[in-house]
Design an enzyme around this catalytic site. Structure first.
Site, mmCIF file in Angstrom:
data_model
loop_
_atom_site.group_PDB
_atom_site.id
_atom_site.type_symbol
_atom_site.label_atom_id
_atom_site.label_comp_id
_atom_site.label_asym_id
_atom_site.label_seq_id
_atom_site.Cartn_x
_atom_site.Cartn_y
_atom_site.Cartn_z
ATOM 1 N N HIS A 53 -22.640 41.385 15.978
ATOM 2 C CA HIS A 53 -23.864 39.668 16.095
ATOM 3 C C HIS A 53 -24.226 40.036 17.360
ATOM 4 O O HIS A 53 -23.965 39.388 18.059
ATOM 5 C CB HIS A 53 -22.329 38.715 15.957
ATOM 6 C CG HIS A 53 -22.218 38.501 14.631
ATOM 7 N ND1 HIS A 53 -20.747 39.441 13.683
ATOM 8 C CD2 HIS A 53 -22.172 37.629 13.452
ATOM 9 C CE1 HIS A 53 -20.565 38.900 12.829
ATOM 10 N NE2 HIS A 53 -21.454 37.768 12.636
ATOM 11 N N ALA B 230 -21.510 29.919 8.938
ATOM 12 C CA ALA B 230 -21.194 30.831 8.962
ATOM 13 C C ALA B 230 -22.395 31.612 9.871
ATOM 14 O O ALA B 230 -23.686 30.982 10.174
ATOM 15 C CB ALA B 230 -20.660 31.414 8.054
ATOM 16 N N HIS B 231 -22.701 33.279 9.892
ATOM 17 C CA HIS B 231 -23.315 33.316 10.501
ATOM 18 C C HIS B 231 -24.913 33.286 9.897
ATOM 19 O O HIS B 231 -24.925 33.461 8.336
ATOM 20 C CB HIS B 231 -23.659 34.776 11.251
ATOM 21 C CG HIS B 231 -23.182 35.760 9.715
ATOM 22 N ND1 HIS B 231 -21.676 37.036 10.251
ATOM 23 C CD2 HIS B 231 -23.301 36.100 8.476
ATOM 24 C CE1 HIS B 231 -21.862 37.538 8.767
ATOM 25 N NE2 HIS B 231 -22.437 37.305 7.713
ATOM 26 N N ASN B 232 -25.858 33.145 10.710
ATOM 27 C CA ASN B 232 -27.344 32.474 10.241
ATOM 28 C C ASN B 232 -27.713 31.327 9.022
ATOM 29 O O ASN B 232 -28.747 31.794 8.650
ATOM 30 C CB ASN B 232 -27.974 34.213 9.333
ATOM 31 C CG ASN B 232 -27.839 35.842 10.343
ATOM 32 O OD1 ASN B 232 -26.920 36.368 10.405
ATOM 33 N ND2 ASN B 232 -29.262 35.451 11.343
#
Length: 333
Positions: free
Chosen positions: A202, A243-245
């Protein structure tokens, strides 16, 4: 004027922007429910279901609307939005209970020499401030919290105890981060190779705007490529996972135990009630309101209220309906 941890109704009315009818010099010392408030406390009414209790309450004053004033003969703090007046009053009493603490840095804090710490900071014991961290004026960091490399935190933000903020995270001014929250950890990103998983590193950050509040034990993943973004005035409850993004628009509120999967975008001024879930790569437009325990599986393009799931019922009825649900496709054919 205010007494020891108390305030006159006249001063309280001025602080919260209410009209006062009653004893201007009466001193009150806190807030309580309409059923339990005593003569030295302020209570509030913003739901009609509680109106009958007005006749028997022992509260020293009640926050209510002009429409409900006829039902109450005691000291009244009046406004168009009693819930907002109650919120403002709670802040007044909190400040009376917790007077301002002078700036300090604990000798038990570990602070890298390259960190830039503004005036008025409060840094408690066992805090770690890593290389390149920038704290603006009047930031407060609670005991045992960790700030990773190049973290930036805006003026007046409060980070409570045992918060972990990974490297490169940026948090705006006047935010509140509650205990146990983790900001900037990796999300669930793996590529399959036969029976093995290869981690997707990440490389992005988390960027949080101004006046954001994040409840305890929440997790906000850093972006895998690009950034996870939370805009100004967002309110996030306890045990929420972003979560990511993920991107959250200005003024949106998310209740406890909700989870939003990777790369989904929530618009401005939305609300997600408790235990909602949003699958990955979904886009939700502005002013969408999602009721409790709803699962969102595709994008929502129009404002409004959305729900899924089955309302509760007696177990024996649920079992019968569950059997019928399995047969719906056969019935339709």
């Amino acid at each position: 004027m205010s007494s020891s941890e108390g305030i006159t109704l006249e001063d309280l009315a001025r602080e919260i922007g209410a009209e006062l009818k009653g004893d201007h010099k009466k001193i009150v010392f806190g807030l309580n429910s309409i059923e339990k408030a005593n003569k030295d406390e302020v209570s509030f009414i913003f739901r009609d279901a509680f109106l009958p209790i007005l006749a028997t309450t022992t509260a020293g004053a009640v926050i209510l609307s002009e429409d409900n004033l006829d039902a109450y003969k005691g000291n009244a703090l009046i406004g168009k939005n009693p819930h907002l007046l109650y919120a403002k009053a709670s802040k007044v009493f909190m400040e009376l209970r917790n007077p301002k603490v002078s700036p300090f840095t604990s000798k038990l804090a570990a602070i890298d020499d390259s960190a830039n710490i503004g005036d008025g900071a409060k840094i408690n014991s066992f805090v770690t401030v890593s290389e390149g961290v920038v704290l603006d004026n009047c930031v407060s960091i609670g005991p045992s919290s960790f700030l990773g490399k190049d973290v930036r935190i805006g003026a007046g933000t409060i980070v409570h105890s045992n918060v972990s903020i990974y490297e490169g995270v940026e948090i705006g001014s006047d935010c509140i981060i509650h205990s146990g929250t983790v900001i900037g950890s990796d999300g669930l990103g793996f590529a399959k190779d036969g029976q093995s998983w290869h981690k997707v590193e990440h490389l992005g950050r988390v960027i949080i705007g101004k006046n954001v509040e994040i409840g305890s034990n929440s997790s906000i993943d850093r972006g895998s490529v690009g950034n996870t973004k939370i805009d100004d005035n967002v309110k996030i409850d306890n045990q929420v996972h972003l979560a990511h993004n993920v991107e959250i628009g200005e003024g949106t509120a998310i209740a406890a135990r909700s989870a939003i999967a990777g790369s989904s975008k929530i618009g401005r001024y939305c609300t997600l009630a408790g235990c909602c879930a949003v699958v990955d790569n979904v886009e939700i437009s502005d002013e969408v309101h999602i009721t409790a325990m709803t699962l969102i599986t595709k994008s929502i393009k129009e404002p409004g209220t959305y729900s899924s799931g089955t309302p509760f019922m007696k177990n024996k009825d649920w079992k019968k309906n569950a059997v019928l649900f399995k047969k719906l496709n056969k019935f339709i054919k």
